[in-house]
Write a protein that holds these residues in place. Structure first.
Motif, PDB file in Angstrom:
ATOM      1  N   PHE A   1      -4.195 -10.809  21.475  1.00 21.86           N
ATOM      2  CA  PHE A   1      -4.156 -10.654  20.019  1.00 21.86           C
ATOM      3  C   PHE A   1      -4.534  -9.212  19.707  1.00 21.86           C
ATOM      4  O   PHE A   1      -5.688  -8.815  19.879  1.00 21.86           O
ATOM      5  N   TRP A   2      -3.530  -8.397  19.319  1.00 21.58           N
ATOM      6  CA  TRP A   2      -3.742  -6.985  18.997  1.00 21.58           C
ATOM      7  C   TRP A   2      -3.841  -6.846  17.490  1.00 21.58           C
ATOM      8  O   TRP A   2      -2.936  -7.248  16.753  1.00 21.58           O
ATOM      9  N   MET A   3      -4.935  -6.238  17.009  1.00 22.87           N
ATOM     10  CA  MET A   3      -5.215  -6.182  15.573  1.00 22.87           C
ATOM     11  C   MET A   3      -5.177  -4.746  15.070  1.00 22.87           C
ATOM     12  O   MET A   3      -5.604  -3.820  15.766  1.00 22.87           O
ATOM     13  N   GLY A   4      -4.659  -4.565  13.853  1.00 22.61           N
ATOM     14  CA  GLY A   4      -4.623  -3.241  13.263  1.00 22.61           C
ATOM     15  C   GLY A   4      -4.412  -3.309  11.771  1.00 22.61           C
ATOM     16  O   GLY A   4      -4.296  -4.400  11.189  1.00 22.61           O
ATOM     17  N   PRO A   5      -4.334  -2.142  11.109  1.00 25.43           N
ATOM     18  CA  PRO A   5      -4.155  -2.118   9.657  1.00 25.43           C
ATOM     19  C   PRO A   5      -2.858  -2.799   9.233  1.00 25.43           C
ATOM     20  O   PRO A   5      -1.781  -2.440   9.699  1.00 25.43           O
ATOM     21  N   GLY A   6      -2.969  -3.805   8.400  1.00 27.98           N
ATOM     22  CA  GLY A   6      -1.791  -4.424   7.806  1.00 27.98           C
ATOM     23  C   GLY A   6      -1.040  -5.401   8.662  1.00 27.98           C
ATOM     24  O   GLY A   6      -0.012  -5.939   8.237  1.00 27.98           O
ATOM     25  N   GLY A   7      -1.512  -5.685   9.895  1.00 24.43           N
ATOM     26  CA  GLY A   7      -0.761  -6.612  10.717  1.00 24.43           C
ATOM     27  C   GLY A   7      -1.424  -6.891  12.050  1.00 24.43           C
ATOM     28  O   GLY A   7      -2.501  -6.373  12.358  1.00 24.43           O
ATOM     29  N   HIS A   8      -0.758  -7.713  12.857  1.00 20.81           N
ATOM     30  CA  HIS A   8      -1.249  -7.993  14.199  1.00 20.81           C
ATOM     31  C   HIS A   8      -0.097  -8.463  15.075  1.00 20.81           C
ATOM     32  O   HIS A   8       0.978  -8.833  14.578  1.00 20.81           O
ATOM     33  N   LEU A   9      -0.315  -8.439  16.377  1.00 20.52           N
ATOM     34  CA  LEU A   9       0.665  -8.923  17.341  1.00 20.52           C
ATOM     35  C   LEU A   9      -0.015  -9.927  18.253  1.00 20.52           C
ATOM     36  O   LEU A   9      -1.090  -9.668  18.807  1.00 20.52           O
ATOM     37  N   LEU A  10       0.619 -11.084  18.422  1.00 17.63           N
ATOM     38  CA  LEU A  10       0.188 -12.083  19.382  1.00 17.63           C
ATOM     39  C   LEU A  10       1.272 -12.204  20.448  1.00 17.63           C
ATOM     40  O   LEU A  10       2.454 -12.290  20.136  1.00 17.63           O
ATOM     41  N   HIS A  11       0.876 -12.191  21.722  1.00 13.53           N
ATOM     42  CA  HIS A  11       1.865 -12.428  22.779  1.00 13.53           C
ATOM     43  C   HIS A  11       1.215 -13.156  23.938  1.00 13.53           C
ATOM     44  O   HIS A  11      -0.005 -13.087  24.147  1.00 13.53           O
ATOM     45  N   TYR A  12       2.053 -13.884  24.692  1.00 16.66           N
ATOM     46  CA  TYR A  12       1.556 -14.636  25.843  1.00 16.66           C
ATOM     47  C   TYR A  12       2.713 -14.900  26.796  1.00 16.66           C
ATOM     48  O   TYR A  12       3.886 -14.883  26.399  1.00 16.66           O
ATOM     49  N   PRO A  13       2.405 -15.165  28.081  1.00 16.49           N
ATOM     50  CA  PRO A  13       3.465 -15.427  29.047  1.00 16.49           C
ATOM     51  C   PRO A  13       3.976 -16.858  28.940  1.00 16.49           C
ATOM     52  O   PRO A  13       3.263 -17.765  28.501  1.00 16.49           O
ATOM     53  N   ILE A  14       5.243 -17.046  29.327  1.00 11.22           N
ATOM     54  CA  ILE A  14       5.785 -18.396  29.461  1.00 11.22           C
ATOM     55  C   ILE A  14       6.139 -18.613  30.931  1.00 11.22           C
ATOM     56  O   ILE A  14       5.894 -17.754  31.775  1.00 11.22           O
ATOM     57  N   GLY A  15       6.708 -19.751  31.247  1.00 12.36           N
ATOM     58  CA  GLY A  15       6.809 -20.182  32.629  1.00 12.36           C
ATOM     59  C   GLY A  15       7.530 -19.252  33.573  1.00 12.36           C
ATOM     60  O   GLY A  15       7.180 -19.174  34.755  1.00 12.36           O
ATOM     61  N   ASN A  16       8.529 -18.523  33.093  1.00 17.15           N
ATOM     62  CA  ASN A  16       9.290 -17.639  33.994  1.00 17.15           C
ATOM     63  C   ASN A  16       8.728 -16.220  34.055  1.00 17.15           C
ATOM     64  O   ASN A  16       9.340 -15.341  34.660  1.00 17.15           O
ATOM     65  N   GLY A  17       7.584 -15.981  33.418  1.00 17.54           N
ATOM     66  CA  GLY A  17       6.965 -14.660  33.427  1.00 17.54           C
ATOM     67  C   GLY A  17       7.315 -13.785  32.250  1.00 17.54           C
ATOM     68  O   GLY A  17       6.733 -12.699  32.087  1.00 17.54           O
TER      69      GLY A  17
END
Length: 313
Positions: free
Chosen positions: A184-200
C-alpha cells in the motif's frame, strides 16, 4: 434445498482483475467447500502487508508475515485472478460428473421485478420468463437490482475516489521490493495497492481522491485520454511509475458505497454480500464479507425450524 442461480451474463467470464482473499474467507473455502488444494494451486500466498511512502518508497509499517498470518489467522492470505476463483467455485458447484452443464445455473437471466404477494415469490426476467421460489437471495453485487426493488430507490453514494486497475506481468517490472507482499503506497491525493496473483503477475489498484461529484452516468467509464492516470503520479517512486505505465489502462472506476441498512430482508427476499453492504475496496474485504455472508446464511437456513421441508431458492 433445491437451489437455482440466475445470472444476467450470457456466459461466465472474468470481470475485473484480481481479488484478495484473507483468512476470514479462506478458512471457510477450505473447511466447508474442501477447496484447499485448488486454491493453493491457483493463488499466490501473500507474504504480509507493507505500507510505503508513495514518493520515496520508504517503509512506513509492516503487518503479518506469511508465517504470522497462517499461525495467527488460521489460513493463508491469497491473491488470485477472478477468473481462476470463478473456475474453482464453478467446479465445486458442478461436481466432477457435471459434464458441460451445471444443474441449477441459469444464464442470460436479467432480473427486472419481484412479486412477493402470492404463496411464493415470483421473479420476472428481461427475456419475458419467470421463476418461483420460497426464498430469494439477492447476491447481485454493488449495483443490486434486488436491493433497489426492496428499498424502492437507489441509495448509492459516491465515495470521493475513483480508480484505475491492471495486471502487470512480472517480466515487465524491474525487481520490486517485497514482491510477494500486498503493498500500500500512500501519497498526496491518492494511493496504490498491489499484490501478486498465482502466476507471479502483479495486480494493481490505483486510487485518486476526487471529491467533486461523479458526473458520469456509469460507474465505469472509458478513459478520456491515453495515460490520464499517470498525470498526478508522475513524481511518485519509479517502481510505481513503471508498474502503472506497463500495460494499457482503458477504464476508470468510480468508487461507490452504500449506507448501512437497519434491515436487509423483507418477506421472502433477502440480500447477501455487496448487495447488502457495498463498501469501498481499500480494505480488500468485499469478496471476503460476501463469502462469510453465504456461510452464515446457509447455517441459519439449516438451523431454522420454520424452514422445514423442501424449499426452492
Amino acid at each position: 434445498m433445491e437451489v437455482h442461480l440466475y445470472e444476467q451474463a450470457e456466459e461466465l467470464r472474468e470481470v475485473g482483475a484480481a481479488v484478495a482473499l484473507s483468512a476470514n474467507s479462506v478458512r471457510h473455502l477450505q473447511a466447508r467447500l474442501n477447496l484447499t488444494e485448488p486454491l493453493a494451486a491457483a493463488a499466490a500466498d501473500v507474504d504480509g502487508l507493507v505500507f510505503r511512502s508513495g514518493r520515496t518508497g520508504d517503509v512506513v509499517g509492516r503487518v503479518l508475515s506469511r508465517a504470522d498470518h497462517h499461525q495467527r489467522c488460521g489460513a493463508p492470505y491469497y491473491g488470485i485472478h477472478r477468473a481462476d476463483l470463478q473456475a474453482i467455485l464453478l467446479g465445486a458447484l458442478a461436481g466432477p460428473d457435471a459434464g458441460s452443464g451445471v444443474e441449477g445455473l441459469h444464464l442470460k437471466k436479467r432480473l427486472v421485478d419481484i412479486d412477493d404477494s402470492g404463496a411464493r415469490a415470483r421473479l420476472h426476467f428481461a427475456d419475458g420468463s419467470s421463476a418461483e421460489a420460497d426464498l430469494v437471495i439477492g447476491a447481485d453485487g454493488a449495483r443490486s437490482t434486488v436491493r433497489r426493488l426492496l428499498l424502492g430507490y437507489d441509495d448509492a453514494l459516491y465515495s470521493g475516489s475513483s480508480a484505475w486497475r491492471g495486471i502487470v506481468p512480472a517480466d515487465k517490472l524491474d525487481p520490486l521490493p517485497d514482491p510477494e507482499a500486498i503493498q500500500f503506497w500512500m501519497g498526496p491525493g491518492g494511493h496504490l495497492l498491489h499484490y501478486p496473483i498465482g502466476n507471479g503477475d502483479q495486480n494493481f489498484f490505483l486510487v485518486q481522491r476526487t471529491p467533486e461529484p461523479w458526473s458520469a452516468s456509469s460507474w465505469v467509464t472509458p478513459v478520456e485520454r491515453e495515460g490520464e492516470h499517470l498525470t498526478m503520479f508522475a513524481e511518485w517512486h519509479p517502481a510505481i511509475v513503471q508498474m502503472i505505465s506497463a500495460v494499457p489502462v482503458t477504464e476508470r472506476w468510480a468508487l461507490f458505497h452504500r449506507p448501512p441498512l437497519e434491515w436487509w430482508s423483507k418477506g421472502r427476499v433477502t440480500l447477501l454480500g455487496d448487495a447488502a453492504h457495498a463498501m469501498v475496496p481499500h480494505h480488500g474485504q468485499g469478496a471476503n464479507q460476501s463469502i462469510e455472508d453465504a456461510i452464515v446464511l446457509a447455517d441459519c437456513l439449516l438451523a431454522d425450524s420454520d424452514w422445514e421441508g423442501p424449499r426452492t431458492l
